[in-house]
Write an enzyme that holds these catalytic residues in place. Structure first.
Site, PDB file in Angstrom:
ATOM      1  N   GLU A 122      36.375  37.539  51.387  1.00 59.12           N
ATOM      2  CA  GLU A 122      37.697  38.120  51.239  1.00 59.12           C
ATOM      3  C   GLU A 122      38.533  37.683  52.435  1.00 59.12           C
ATOM      4  O   GLU A 122      38.032  37.606  53.552  1.00 59.12           O
ATOM      5  CB  GLU A 122      37.665  39.654  51.204  1.00 59.12           C
ATOM      6  CG  GLU A 122      37.061  40.235  49.936  1.00 59.12           C
ATOM      7  CD  GLU A 122      35.575  40.491  50.065  1.00 59.12           C
ATOM      8  OE1 GLU A 122      35.018  40.345  51.177  1.00 59.12           O
ATOM      9  OE2 GLU A 122      34.951  40.819  49.040  1.00 59.12           O
ATOM     10  N   TYR A 134      39.403  27.775  54.742  1.00 61.45           N
ATOM     11  CA  TYR A 134      38.438  27.915  53.652  1.00 61.45           C
ATOM     12  C   TYR A 134      38.661  26.863  52.570  1.00 61.45           C
ATOM     13  O   TYR A 134      37.699  26.340  51.993  1.00 61.45           O
ATOM     14  CB  TYR A 134      38.481  29.329  53.076  1.00 61.45           C
ATOM     15  CG  TYR A 134      38.236  30.391  54.122  1.00 61.45           C
ATOM     16  CD1 TYR A 134      37.251  30.231  55.093  1.00 61.45           C
ATOM     17  CD2 TYR A 134      39.016  31.537  54.174  1.00 61.45           C
ATOM     18  CE1 TYR A 134      37.042  31.189  56.074  1.00 61.45           C
ATOM     19  CE2 TYR A 134      38.806  32.504  55.148  1.00 61.45           C
ATOM     20  CZ  TYR A 134      37.820  32.325  56.097  1.00 61.45           C
ATOM     21  OH  TYR A 134      37.622  33.274  57.057  1.00 61.45           O
TER      22      TYR A 134
END
Length: 191
Positions: A122, A134
């Site tokens: 998350e 990411y």
């Protein structure tokens, strides 16, 4: 107050290693400096000493006086074939030096070797720098957790990367992720 001496090239002296108990105080200090909702020291202690699914690494550098300084960490829960990245943090003084990327690369390679086939995490909806990090490792936004963060009720974006295998390890080893905008390419068909 901790005195920090920046080495000439941070990555030249970077070492990623498993976290030890004597790292906990410094890791907690980094967490407090970095997040509005830091983990308590007891949480890191639990993850390190009691949670059999938890894997923890630190990034350390050698500073000018020859000593070693922990500058970041990553905590991952490996559950069957899924690696859930619980936290990635780098001391704000040392950010923008590629440390988080190195932590991600080492961690992903290790969890794949331990059986992970996908990884998830998350991230705050407005943390664009973390999302870019990411995405460099092929994570994609797959969902949302409304009002997930209790300090300001910001939504969390759920990001996942699938297809973690030997080919992905080879891509990590080739350092293709080091170039911004580089994407992992494969000849496999999308399922």
């Amino acid at each position: 107050m901790l005195q920090i001496a920046l080495p000439r090239r941070v990555l030249d002296s970077l070492n990623i290693r498993p976290m030890h108990v004597d790292d906990l105080e410094r890791v907690q200090e980094i967490d407090r400096k970095s997040f509005s909702l830091p983990w308590p020291k007891s949480a890191y202690r639990y993850e390190l000493l009691e949670n059999p699914c938890s894997l923890l690494w630190v990034a350390e550098i050698q500073v000018d006086d020859g000593s070693h300084l922990v500058v970041g960490c990553v905590v991952v829960w490996l559950i069957l074939d899924e690696a859930h990245i619980a936290t990635v943090v780098v001391d704000p003084t040392y950010q923008q030096n590629g440390i988080a990327s190195q932590l991600m690369a080492v961690m992903l390679k290790e969890v794949i070797q331990k059986g992970a086939r996908l990884a998830t995490l998350e991230v705050r909806e407005h943390n664009l720098a973390a999302q870019r990090l990411y995405k460099r490792f092929r994570f994609e936004i797959v969902g949302r957790r409304p009002r997930y963060y209790h300090d300001n009720y910001e939504d969390a974006l759920i990001m996942t990367v699938t297809g973690l295998d030997q080919e992905y390890i080879a891509w990590l080893d080739s350092s293709g992720w080091m170039e911004l905008g580089t994407e992992y390419q494969t000849t496999r068909q999308n399922a």
